[in-house]
Design a protein around this motif. Structure first.
Motif, PDB file in Angstrom:
ATOM      1  N   SER A 166       0.849  -1.190   0.000  1.00 53.56           N
ATOM      2  CA  SER A 166       0.000   0.000   0.000  1.00 53.56           C
ATOM      3  C   SER A 166       0.887   1.243   0.000  1.00 53.56           C
ATOM      4  CB  SER A 166      -0.890   0.066   1.254  1.00 53.56           C
ATOM      5  OG  SER A 166      -1.535  -1.140   1.508  1.00 53.56           O
ATOM      6  N   VAL A 217      -2.517   5.161   5.744  1.00 54.00           N
ATOM      7  CA  VAL A 217      -2.603   4.324   4.544  1.00 54.00           C
ATOM      8  C   VAL A 217      -3.454   5.039   3.503  1.00 54.00           C
ATOM      9  CG1 VAL A 217      -3.263   2.073   3.634  1.00 54.00           C
ATOM     10  CG2 VAL A 217      -2.373   2.260   5.970  1.00 54.00           C
ATOM     11  N   SER A 219      -4.475   3.851   0.362  1.00 55.99           N
ATOM     12  CA  SER A 219      -5.300   3.089  -0.575  1.00 55.99           C
ATOM     13  C   SER A 219      -5.639   1.740   0.053  1.00 55.99           C
ATOM     14  CB  SER A 219      -4.558   2.843  -1.896  1.00 55.99           C
ATOM     15  OG  SER A 219      -3.639   1.773  -1.768  1.00 55.99           O
ATOM     16  N   HIS A 220      -6.533   1.020  -0.603  1.00 56.46           N
ATOM     17  CA  HIS A 220      -6.745  -0.367  -0.212  1.00 56.46           C
ATOM     18  C   HIS A 220      -5.477  -1.151  -0.533  1.00 56.46           C
ATOM     19  CE1 HIS A 220     -10.970   0.093   0.696  1.00 56.46           C
ATOM     20  NE2 HIS A 220     -11.190   0.646  -0.487  1.00 56.46           N
ATOM     21  N   PRO A 221      -5.088  -2.098   0.312  1.00 52.79           N
ATOM     22  CA  PRO A 221      -3.898  -2.898   0.016  1.00 52.79           C
ATOM     23  C   PRO A 221      -4.059  -3.675  -1.291  1.00 52.79           C
ATOM     24  CG  PRO A 221      -4.575  -3.170   2.314  1.00 52.79           C
ATOM     25  CD  PRO A 221      -5.681  -2.439   1.626  1.00 52.79           C
ATOM     26  N   ALA A 222      -2.979  -3.759  -2.043  1.00 49.56           N
ATOM     27  CA  ALA A 222      -2.977  -4.501  -3.301  1.00 49.56           C
ATOM     28  C   ALA A 222      -2.150  -5.769  -3.132  1.00 49.56           C
ATOM     29  CB  ALA A 222      -2.401  -3.646  -4.427  1.00 49.56           C
ATOM     30  N   CYS A 246      -3.279   0.187  -7.367  1.00 53.31           N
ATOM     31  CA  CYS A 246      -4.278   0.663  -6.413  1.00 53.31           C
ATOM     32  C   CYS A 246      -4.568   2.138  -6.689  1.00 53.31           C
ATOM     33  CB  CYS A 246      -3.795   0.468  -4.969  1.00 53.31           C
ATOM     34  SG  CYS A 246      -2.131   1.058  -4.650  1.00 53.31           S
ATOM     35  N   SER A 248      -5.552   5.971  -4.912  1.00 52.59           N
ATOM     36  CA  SER A 248      -5.456   6.719  -3.652  1.00 52.59           C
ATOM     37  C   SER A 248      -6.834   7.150  -3.167  1.00 52.59           C
ATOM     38  CB  SER A 248      -4.556   7.937  -3.817  1.00 52.59           C
ATOM     39  OG  SER A 248      -5.046   8.792  -4.832  1.00 52.59           O
ATOM     40  N   PHE A 257       6.038   3.099   0.885  1.00 55.17           N
ATOM     41  CA  PHE A 257       5.150   1.957   0.694  1.00 55.17           C
ATOM     42  C   PHE A 257       5.180   1.113   1.960  1.00 55.17           C
ATOM     43  CE2 PHE A 257       6.111   2.697  -3.866  1.00 55.17           C
ATOM     44  CZ  PHE A 257       4.814   2.776  -4.350  1.00 55.17           C
ATOM     45  N   CYS A 280      -2.060  -6.748   8.483  1.00 55.50           N
ATOM     46  CA  CYS A 280      -2.539  -5.541   7.800  1.00 55.50           C
ATOM     47  C   CYS A 280      -2.651  -4.370   8.784  1.00 55.50           C
ATOM     48  CB  CYS A 280      -3.899  -5.829   7.178  1.00 55.50           C
ATOM     49  SG  CYS A 280      -4.668  -4.409   6.361  1.00 55.50           S
TER      50      CYS A 280
END
Length: 352
Positions: A166, A217, A219-222, A246, A248, A257, A280
């Motif tokens: 992320s 964070v 964005s959603h985690p990729a 991902c 933002s 990151f 996470c």
């Protein structure tokens, strides 16, 4: 792919000695067992797999204090071979006896690659994960045990691992960089010239292990990689890589990151819902925290700015138990950037 400056390469025997010596002190075992997310997830996952464990022979790879072996006995295991290479095995013998499980658990001192078991096993359990999942390279030992000692159709706990990335904004680093611009107001001396030096020191090529807060964070985690412990090979672990993309959440400055992982335990039962141990930032903190990779300079993003690229993880040339992470990334319309990160040496002996 760029690599960090070379230091004297450690031979494998010395690498292993430094690694196992790090587990001879009580502090690391206290940290792991006190990690409620870690220890309780393993306990509940093992007990939930009691149908697969009851009456079976189990191998605990890297048993440490023997806590997972004892969970397996609680789940009904007939026999547990607890293999541990460092001197903490002596304490495990005492703990097993204290819990009246010495007739079920056999502590075997040595590495899984060198010990000889009297029989094949039906279950392998191990807590092998390191920082950024692969630091310390213990997964190779689990795969060795799988290939040599696990019966066909046997069970591996956990059975799957996944890696995520992320973009984040670490405000602490920005505050520390801004500090040098505030000195003149406090003391009448302009120290703003220190800012570039501070940025090079703070936003370096080290993999920093820190807790990342939800608010940082962007964005959603990729997900960029998945490892199936039933099929992955040691050769494939020489480079674990994958692409990511991902978007933002809003306007901010990406200055790092964050890499985290999950491991999954199958849980046979009415709903067949697997149990997941997650590191996470959106979940309760674990002792693994997150691996933070600082960019050379922050990059501004707005709502829905695309952050994409590829992550490659591989063992360091200097010490095979140390992980390196190479990231090629593009943020919005900016040109592609690349940076390679590594975890600092755990011992000054690496330099001698």
């Amino acid at each position: 792919m760029s690599h960090v400056a070379k230091k004297r390469k450690l031979d494998k025997t010395r690498q292993d000695r430094l690694y196992f010596d790090s587990y001879t002190d009580v502090t690391i075992h206290e940290e792991m067992i006190a990690d409620h997310v870690r220890t309780n997830t393993y306990r509940m996952a093992i007990l939930s797999n009691s149908e697969s464990i009851r009456g079976k022979v189990v191998l605990d790879v890297g048993a440490g204090t023997g806590v997972l072996s004892m969970f397996c006995v609680q789940a009904g295991a007939k026999k547990v071979y607890a293999v541990e290479a460092c001197s903490i095995a002596e304490q495990a013998v005492k703990i097993v006896k204290q819990n009246n499980m010495e007739d079920k658990i056999e502590i075997i001192r040595g590495t899984v690659e060198t010990v000889d078991l009297p029989e094949m096993v039906e279950v392998i359990v191990s807590e092998w994960m390191g920082y950024a999942l692969l630091h310390e390279s213990m997964l190779n030992s689990v795969l060795y045990a799988r290939d040599k000692w696990l019966q066909p159709g046997g069970v591996i706990l956990p059975s799957k691992a996944e890696l995520f990335i992320s973009p984040i904004c670490d405000p602490v680093v920005e505050d520390r960089l801004h500090f040098w611009h505030t000195v003149k107001d406090q003391y009448g001396v302009d120290m703003s010239g220190m800012a570039d030096f501070a940025r090079r020191c703070l936003m370096n090529s080290d993999i920093t292990v820190n807790p990342v807060t939800l608010e940082d964070v962007l964005s959603h985690p990729a997900r960029f990689a998945e490892l199936d412990l039933y099929t992955v090979t040691a050769e494939e672990l020489r480079e674990v890589k994958g692409r990511f993309s991902c978007e933002s959440f809003g306007s901010a400055a990406v200055n790092a990151f964050c890499v985290h992982f999950t491991v999954t335990f199958p849980c046979p039962g009415p709903d067949n819902k697997p149990m997941v141990l997650s590191t996470c930032p959106f979940k309760p903190e674990t002792h693994w925290k997150q691996a933070v990779l600082y960019l050379d300079a922050p990059v501004a993003v707005e709502q829905d700015t695309v952050v994409s690229g590829e992550v490659s993880m591989y063992p360091s040339e200097d010490s095979a138990r140390h992980i390196c992470i190479h990231v090629d990334y593009t943020i919005g319309m900016h040109k592609k950037q690349s940076k390679t990160f590594s975890i600092p040496d755990w011992s000054s002996e690496a330099q001698s």
